[in-house]
Design a protein around this motif. Structure first.
Motif, PDB file in Angstrom:
ATOM      1  N   GLY A  75       1.459   7.005   4.454  1.00 42.44           N
ATOM      2  CA  GLY A  75       1.347   5.678   5.073  1.00 42.44           C
ATOM      3  C   GLY A  75       2.676   5.178   5.600  1.00 42.44           C
ATOM      4  N   ASP A  76       3.001   3.931   5.271  1.00 42.97           N
ATOM      5  CA  ASP A  76       4.265   3.341   5.684  1.00 42.97           C
ATOM      6  C   ASP A  76       4.921   2.680   4.478  1.00 42.97           C
ATOM      7  N   VAL A  77       6.067   2.073   4.679  1.00 43.02           N
ATOM      8  CA  VAL A  77       6.829   1.484   3.566  1.00 43.02           C
ATOM      9  C   VAL A  77       5.951   0.542   2.738  1.00 43.02           C
ATOM     10  N   VAL A 121       2.667   0.231   2.556  1.00 40.35           N
ATOM     11  CA  VAL A 121       1.556   0.923   1.882  1.00 40.35           C
ATOM     12  C   VAL A 121       2.078   1.654   0.638  1.00 40.35           C
ATOM     13  N   ARG A 122       3.255   2.264   0.755  1.00 37.58           N
ATOM     14  CA  ARG A 122       3.811   3.009  -0.391  1.00 37.58           C
ATOM     15  C   ARG A 122       4.182   2.080  -1.545  1.00 37.58           C
TER      16      ARG A 122
END
Lengths: 156, 265
Positions: free
Chosen positions: B99-101, B103-104
């Motif tokens: 995902g992205d920052v 989401v993580r």
């Protein structure tokens, strides 16, 4: 209804919300903090990015109830009327926005990048902008602004 | 989003009891798939049972030479965990690419594994590394866990509590991203374990699967280039507007070769 207690931008807030209320709705509709935006309905645009316990998250993809007991920071929590936060100032200086809709999310993500990496380089910034969309700038000036903002924060 | 009652138990036993009491309930882990699904009204659970308040689902421990990652560990936590970085660097790198920052920071390993999205990254690592899925009821080998598109061996009322991996420093996950969605159009995890090579493919079809012929090729001394001529089971691949089944088969060979080349690097 769910009782939710938050600290938002340093101020305690107690809300009585439906279980399905999203954090973005709690912030915008109940606390009237309308700086965080809703840009999509699919968790892709990042305009709703805020910090929960110091970490950037998409507030459209988190139930308000999940933030119970948490510290929340929104764009309204940065800077003051007298002086912009260095990252906000960098976006102004570098023309890191046109319509401005994505900007609050961009700035909250940028501060998360600085918190995790300290000094930033261009590949890191471009990679980590993955979850935030801008339809105006073509990103070039946003990247410049974030690099300059990180630099300014290191020299405060 | 349809209305539901929100429940937040402190203990895993209470979560199980609530799940038994409310058969139309859904569990909520990090919510990075669940919330978009609910918002799109693709699901209408009577209750949402949050796992976010259960401390026992958190943390990483080393037990009997296996790394046990709590189901509620976020992708960001796994990516930066000192033990995971030291003993299972391929899994740390994989988690750092999901995902992205944002989401993580929310999404969890347990949630991703339970959801078994056909383009998810984690299932490929679990299958290639021979992970075990630990639940409230039993321990399930990864080979028996992922049963199809969004389908797993989990029974009604069963909750993932942790995932255990053998330590392994010769594994690599390579992801070929769909340039629009950033999901894996094809993702391949190659692991070299004491008992032999294992290759798992995600994103290419209805769900993660092993490439047994590719594993045999590597075990016979083959390299990434040799994988170009190894047969793939066409039934495992699907085509859509993002790429045909033939394209995905072709990319699987290329991405597998890249993953192999990165082993032990």
């Amino acid at each position: 209804m769910v009782q939710v207690t938050l600290r938002v931008n340093g101020k305690e807030a107690e809300l009585d919300l439906p279980g399905r209320a999203l954090l973005i709705h709690a912030l915008r509709d109940h606390l009237r903090l309308t700086g965080s935006h809703i840009g999509c309905d699919t968790s892709q645009c990042g305009a709703c990015t805020v910090h929960v316990d110091g970490k950037a998250i998409k507030s459209c993809a988190m139930l308000a109830a999940e933030a119970d007991g948490c510290e929340v920071t929104t764009i309204e929590g940065l800077g003051s009327d007298a002086a912009l936060h260095p990252m906000q100032e960098a976006f102004r200086q570098h023309h890191g926005l046109q319509c401005g809709y994505c900007t609050p999310g961009m700035i909250m993500l940028a501060l998360d990048m600085v918190a995790r990496h300290g000094q930033l380089d261009e590949p890191t910034v471009r990679e980590e902008l993955d979850g935030n969309l801008c339809r105006c700038t073509g990103y070039q000036n946003i990247v410049s602004a974030i690099l300059a903002g990180a630099d300014a924060m290191a020299h405060v | 989003m349809y209305a539901f009652d929100y429940l937040r138990p402190d203990r895993i036993e209470d979560a199980s009891a609530l799940l038994a009491e409310h058969p139309e309930a859904s569990l909520l882990a990090g919510g990075q798939t669940m919330l978009p699904v609910l918002r799109a009204r693709l699901a209408a659970p009577s209750h949402v049972i949050s796992l976010g308040g259960i401390a026992a689902l958190k943390g990483v421990t080393l037990a009997d030479e296996r790394l046990v990652i709590g189901a509620a560990q976020t992708h960001a936590q796994v990516a930066s965990d000192p033990q995971v970085l030291a003993l299972l660097p391929s899994v740390a790198a994989l988690a750092g690419g999901i995902g992205d920052v944002q989401v993580r920071h929310r999404g969890t390993i347990g949630g991703s594994v339970a959801n078994n999205d056909p383009a998810a990254c984690y299932p490929a690592a679990l299958l290639a590394l021979g992970a075990r899925i630990i639940t409230t009821q039993r321990v399930i080998e990864a080979d028996a866990f992922f049963t199809g598109m969004f389908a797993t061996a989990l029974k009604a009322g069963e909750i993932i509590t942790a995932v255990s991996f053998p330590r392994c420093d010769r594994a690599h996950y390579e992801k070929f991203r769909n340039p629009a969605s950033r999901f894996a159009l094809v993702g391949v995890c190659v692991a070299s374990l004491p008992e032999g090579s294992r290759i798992a493919v995600t994103g290419a079809g209805f769900g993660v699967f092993r490439w047994h012929a590719g594993e045999a090729c590597l075990d016979a001394g083959g390299t990434g280039n040799d994988l170009a001529d190894v047969p793939l089971d066409a039934d495992c691949f699907t085509g859509d507007l993002h790429g045909s089944a033939d394209y995905r088969m072709h990319m699987t060979r290329i991405i597998a070769a890249r993953a192999f080349a990165a082993l032990g690097r």
